[in-house]
Each structure stands twice: as C-alpha cells, then as structure tokens.
Design a protein around this motif. Structure first.
Motif, short mmCIF file in Angstrom:
data_model
loop_
_atom_site.label_atom_id
_atom_site.label_comp_id
_atom_site.label_asym_id
_atom_site.label_seq_id
_atom_site.Cartn_x
_atom_site.Cartn_y
_atom_site.Cartn_z
N ASP A 24 -73.38 23.61 3.29
CA ASP A 24 -73.47 22.29 5.22
C ASP A 24 -73.39 23.05 5.60
O ASP A 24 -71.98 23.07 6.98
CB ASP A 24 -72.67 21.18 4.78
CG ASP A 24 -72.28 20.00 5.15
OD1 ASP A 24 -73.40 20.22 5.79
OD2 ASP A 24 -72.28 19.28 4.80
N TYR A 25 -74.00 23.65 6.17
CA TYR A 25 -73.83 24.77 7.40
C TYR A 25 -74.12 23.78 9.15
O TYR A 25 -74.10 24.87 9.69
CB TYR A 25 -75.06 25.72 7.47
CG TYR A 25 -75.17 26.89 6.43
CD1 TYR A 25 -73.85 27.35 5.87
CD2 TYR A 25 -76.70 27.23 6.03
CE1 TYR A 25 -74.10 28.28 4.67
CE2 TYR A 25 -75.94 27.58 4.46
CZ TYR A 25 -75.02 28.43 4.16
OH TYR A 25 -75.04 29.43 3.12
N GLN A 26 -74.25 22.82 9.21
CA GLN A 26 -74.28 21.99 10.49
C GLN A 26 -73.19 21.89 11.24
O GLN A 26 -73.00 21.73 12.67
CB GLN A 26 -74.91 20.56 10.24
CG GLN A 26 -73.18 20.19 9.48
CD GLN A 26 -73.78 18.29 9.04
OE1 GLN A 26 -74.07 17.61 10.21
NE2 GLN A 26 -74.28 17.57 7.83
N TYR A 27 -72.15 22.41 9.83
CA TYR A 27 -70.69 22.30 10.68
C TYR A 27 -70.78 24.16 10.70
O TYR A 27 -70.17 24.01 11.84
CB TYR A 27 -69.43 21.72 9.92
CG TYR A 27 -70.07 20.39 9.21
CD1 TYR A 27 -69.56 19.72 10.67
CD2 TYR A 27 -70.47 20.05 8.42
CE1 TYR A 27 -69.69 18.06 9.78
CE2 TYR A 27 -70.49 18.34 7.77
CZ TYR A 27 -70.04 17.84 8.77
OH TYR A 27 -70.21 16.55 7.94
N CYS A 28 -70.99 24.33 9.87
CA CYS A 28 -70.62 26.59 10.67
C CYS A 28 -71.68 27.21 9.39
O CYS A 28 -72.10 27.17 8.12
CB CYS A 28 -69.14 26.37 9.66
SG CYS A 28 -69.28 28.61 10.10
N SER A 29 -73.00 27.46 10.65
CA SER A 29 -74.26 28.18 9.92
C SER A 29 -74.25 29.48 10.75
O SER A 29 -73.82 30.39 11.12
CB SER A 29 -74.72 27.59 11.15
OG SER A 29 -76.09 28.06 11.15
N LEU A 85 -62.73 24.23 6.02
CA LEU A 85 -62.72 22.73 6.23
C LEU A 85 -63.29 21.54 5.95
O LEU A 85 -62.89 20.28 6.55
CB LEU A 85 -64.22 22.48 7.59
CG LEU A 85 -64.51 23.54 8.89
CD1 LEU A 85 -65.78 24.14 9.69
CD2 LEU A 85 -63.03 23.25 9.76
N HIS A 88 -73.38 29.76 14.40
CA HIS A 88 -72.59 30.28 14.79
C HIS A 88 -71.77 31.57 14.65
O HIS A 88 -71.30 32.31 15.50
CB HIS A 88 -71.40 29.10 14.16
CG HIS A 88 -71.90 27.78 13.84
ND1 HIS A 88 -72.46 26.85 13.26
CD2 HIS A 88 -71.87 27.12 15.76
CE1 HIS A 88 -72.92 25.73 13.81
NE2 HIS A 88 -72.35 26.13 15.39
N LEU A 106 -63.45 26.46 16.06
CA LEU A 106 -64.99 27.19 15.14
C LEU A 106 -63.97 28.53 15.05
O LEU A 106 -64.37 29.76 14.23
CB LEU A 106 -66.08 26.91 15.77
CG LEU A 106 -67.02 27.33 14.01
CD1 LEU A 106 -66.48 26.67 12.83
CD2 LEU A 106 -68.30 26.35 14.34
N LYS A 122 -65.47 21.12 3.68
CA LYS A 122 -66.81 20.62 3.71
C LYS A 122 -67.30 21.33 2.27
O LYS A 122 -67.13 22.62 1.84
CB LYS A 122 -67.38 21.55 4.78
CG LYS A 122 -66.97 20.49 5.81
CD LYS A 122 -66.95 19.17 6.08
CE LYS A 122 -66.42 18.98 7.79
NZ LYS A 122 -66.61 17.07 7.17
N LEU A 152 -66.50 26.91 5.86
CA LEU A 152 -66.73 25.45 5.37
C LEU A 152 -65.89 24.64 4.59
O LEU A 152 -65.35 24.28 4.71
CB LEU A 152 -68.39 25.17 4.85
CG LEU A 152 -69.74 25.66 6.07
CD1 LEU A 152 -71.07 26.07 5.22
CD2 LEU A 152 -69.20 24.81 6.83
#
Length: 467
Positions: free
Chosen positions: A126-131, A120, A135, A71, A122, A117
C-alpha cells in the motif's frame, strides 16, 4: 493465490509472496536472474551499507524539508533494524544481474517501504503511505545510491580483512623468533645459495605481508569519495540544492568514515577507478600469499625424498591408495583461493573498462568479484594461520646437515680465499661429493680454527666486518 499479493510496475502486475517485504521489482529480478546462485543475502556488509545509505538519504531529505519527520523516523528505524541484522533474508536476488544495480537498489527500497508500512499498521504494497520510489528513494537514483552503498560495504570489509592480515603477520613473526637459531641453506632458482636462519625466512614472510596492510588501507581510502546527489548521470536532476554535500556529511556521521562528495559528479558517476586500484591491492596480497604457500609446500616436501626442513600440521590422510601419505592441504587450498582472486581481478578490469558514456552498467559483476575476493582472502588468511602456521615445527638437524653438506658455503669463504680458489673447491666438491669444509682443510688454504670462525653462523647470517 491466497499466499500472494499483486503489485504493479511499468511492465504490469505480478504476484509477490504475501509475507515478503520485497516487492514487484525484486520479484522480477528473482525471476530474471538465475545466474550465480549467490544471493545478495550472502553479503551482509552490502545489505547493511544499503541501509545506512538509505538512512543518510532520508535524514538529508528531512533536513531539506522534503520528508516529513514521522515518515523519516520510521524509515530510520527500519534502517537500524537492517543494520542490526534483521530482514537480510528479504534480499534474495542474484548478485550478478543486468540493470546496473537497479534490482539491488529497489530490493532495499521495497523492503524498507514495506516494513515502514507494517509499522504504520498498513498492508504491504500500500505504497501511497510509504513508497519505495517516492519516499525511500527520494532525491536518489540507483546510479548514486548503489555505488555509494558498495563503497561503504568495501570500507567496512577492508577493515575486517586488514585485521585478519595483521593476525597472520604476527603468527609468521612469532615463528620467526621461534626459529631464529635454526641454521639452513637459502636457495635461489631452487639451487643452494648461502646460509640463513629459518627465522629469517619466516620473518620475511611476515614483512612482505605487513607491507600490504598500508597498501590495502591506502587504496580503500579512495572509497570515501561518493556521488550521492548525482542522481541519474551526475547533473543532480530531482535532487535539491545542497543535497550532495549534506548527504555526504550525514553519511560520514553515521559510518565514522571521512566521506566526501565528489567535486565532479558527472565524472564520478561512471568512474570505477577506485575499484580497479583496490582490486589490484587484493591481487598483490594474493600473489604474495600464494608464493608463501609455494614455499611452505617446498620446505615441507618429503618426508624422505624432499627438503623436509619444516613439518606442517597433519590435517587429513593424503591418499586413497598410498598408506601414510599426508598432503599439505592447507597451503594447497590457499593457493587455489589466490588463483580465484587473480581471475576475479581480471573480471574487475573488464567490467571497469566496459563503462560507456555516463554510466558503467557492469558494476554488479564488479562488486561481486571484489567482495568475493575479500571474503575468500579473509577466510584463507584465517585458515592458513589457524590450521598451518601456528603448528609448524622445524627439523633443525636436517637444516644444519644441509648447510654442512652444501656447496653454497663456499660463498662465505670467497672474501678470504679468493674467487678462483672458491671456484676450484666448489667444482671438486660437486665432482667428488666431498664437503667444502674438508677440501679447504686438505689444501691447507685455511686453518681449522680460521675456517670455523669464518663459517660461524653469526658471521654468515648478517653483514659484518671482514674477519
């Protein structure tokens, strides 16, 4: 609604353009602040500074074990893209805003997060993967990331302004050499004083502006002290031990500037003293520049009923009713730029004074005023140099005739004929319209050979031993 996606924050859900890299908090700023019409995207130095601060923060979080390497690498890649000029249109918020810069910080956080995202694979939002918060903004607050970004932007903008200033100094110096043999009257209080060369006048313009190079650099050097790691109020809440110094070190490596962590982050967080003193240096430059433009307009006034000692390059017709009139439009526009700088400096003063307790919430208008001044002055320096200074020519005969007909040359005779004789001759010259030169010869005070020797330009333009 097919062209929008829904994002949520503290205040609820809001539609955001589906292709936008910014998110809900940026959208609220777009909706709330329709003030100046000048967007963050108009100031690329600040956008790049935000990216480099976020990259340094991500690197620091990775080195301290708070951010996983994949990340971190993606965040760094996106920051590099922004540094390369990509996605600047994704910063559409107004430069003047409430919130102490929160909208600017979140704009950067959201753009970086959504681009990560995308990398990635995504969906945006979809902020669960990069907020944006958890983050990209990790170990930070707007209250340390925003002023640090502003300082990085001002350091790079100052470098560009100084280069422009150096160029106009050289342009004036070149004219000083070109006009070194043009003898003219110097003036004090708009009255004839003593002879000088036009070259000395232009060399003085170069010298006075050259002084401001060191002043700008010295004042800008105050921006190297930052408050990253202060988080909200300087106590470092939610930042790990060692974060402040390590982040400053990483930022120094990324920018090339000698970045240092402030020794007192609680003091540094609301402090705006560095902005005040740098703004004062910009104002000082503007004061000098405006005075020079006043002089250029006076020296070129005429062509028949003014000084007409120099010719400015004709840039455009000067009147809708008076044929043949050409105005000094370039010095005029630079004068107006300088007035704008004066006003913006006052804005900086009021904004800096408005700090309360542990934060100064007026930094957005302060930052806008300073960056606008740098841009205005840089453009004015280039315009004045390219469209005016390099094309100036001298009216040598007019300058010389003014010296010959001036009462002021009696000052050069004062050490040889005495103050009383000089006063009497000056008075008679004024009353009769006759020249000082003729009256001195008529009275037999000096021989023609002696008079010519005293009034030789080499003896009037610099200190010398009495003849």
């Amino acid at each position: 609604m097919e062209n929008f996606r829904n994002e949520s924050d503290l205040l609820g859900t809001l539609p955001v353009p589906v292709n936008a890299y910014y998110g809900v908090q940026t959208q609220r700023a777009i909706d709330n602040f329709k003030i100046s019409g000048q967007k963050l995207s108009s100031y690329p130095h600040l956008i790049r500074a935000l990216a480099i601060v976020k990259k340094a923060a991500a690197k620091t979080n990775y080195e301290l074990g708070l951010l996983e390497e994949p990340l971190y690498q993606k965040i760094a890649e996106v920051c590099d893209e922004i540094l390369a000029g990509q996605f600047h249109e994704e910063f559409p918020i107004d430069m003047i805003q409430g919130g102490a810069g929160t909208s600017v910080n979140m704009n950067a956080n959201e753009v970086i997060a959504n681009r990560v995202l995308e990398k990635l694979g995504k969906e945006k939002g979809d902020y669960q993967y990069c907020s944006p918060n958890d983050h990209v903004n990790l170990s930070q607050s707007t209250n340390d990331a925003y002023p640090t970004s502003l300082k990085m932007a001002l350091l790079s903008m100052n470098e560009e302004l100084v280069e422009k200033l150096k160029k106009i100094v050289e342009a004036f110096r070149d004219k000083g050499k070109e006009f070194s043999s043009v003898i003219k009257m110097g003036r004090t209080q708009l009255q004839d004083a003593v002879p000088m060369s036009l070259g000395q006048e232009f060399e003085a313009f170069a010298a006075t502006l050259e002084e401001d190079i060191s002043k700008l650099n010295a004042n800008a050097n105050l921006f190297v002290e930052i408050n990253m790691g202060a988080t909200a109020i300087g106590t470092g809440l939610n930042a790990p031990v060692g974060y402040a110094n390590l982040c400053a070190k990483n930022l120094a490596q990324l920018t090339g500037f000698s970045i240092l962590s402030s020794p007192n982050l609680v003091e540094a967080t609301p402090d705006t003293g560095s902005y005040v003193i740098y703004s004062s240096a910009l104002k000082r430059l503007a004061v000098k520049l405006s005075k020079i433009c006043n002089d250029l307009r006076l020296l070129s006034s005429g062509p028949r009923a003014g000084f007409f000692e120099i010719n400015l390059p004709p840039m455009q017709p000067g009147s809708s009713i008076m044929p043949g009139k050409v105005n000094p439009v370039i010095p005029e526009v630079v004068n107006q730029v300088c007035y704008k700088v004066f006003g913006n400096d006052l804005t900086v003063t009021f904004a800096a004074e408005a700090g309360q307790l542990q934060l100064n919430v007026m930094e957005p208008v302060l930052s806008h005023a300073i960056m606008e001044n740098i841009n205005f002055l840089g453009n004015a320096l280039d315009t004045l140099r390219e469209k005016c200074i390099v094309g100036i020519t001298a009216n040598k005969d007019i300058c010389l005739n003014m010296v010959r007909n001036s009462i002021g040359i009696v000052t050069a005779l004062n050490p040889y004929i005495g103050y009383k004789n000089s006063t009497e001759i000056a008075k008679e010259a004024l009353e009769t319209g006759r020249s000082v030169y003729d009256l001195v010869l008529e009275r037999g005070i000096l021989s023609e050979e002696r008079l010519n020797e005293i009034l030789d330009p080499e003896n009037m333009l610099k200190p010398h031993q009495p003849l």
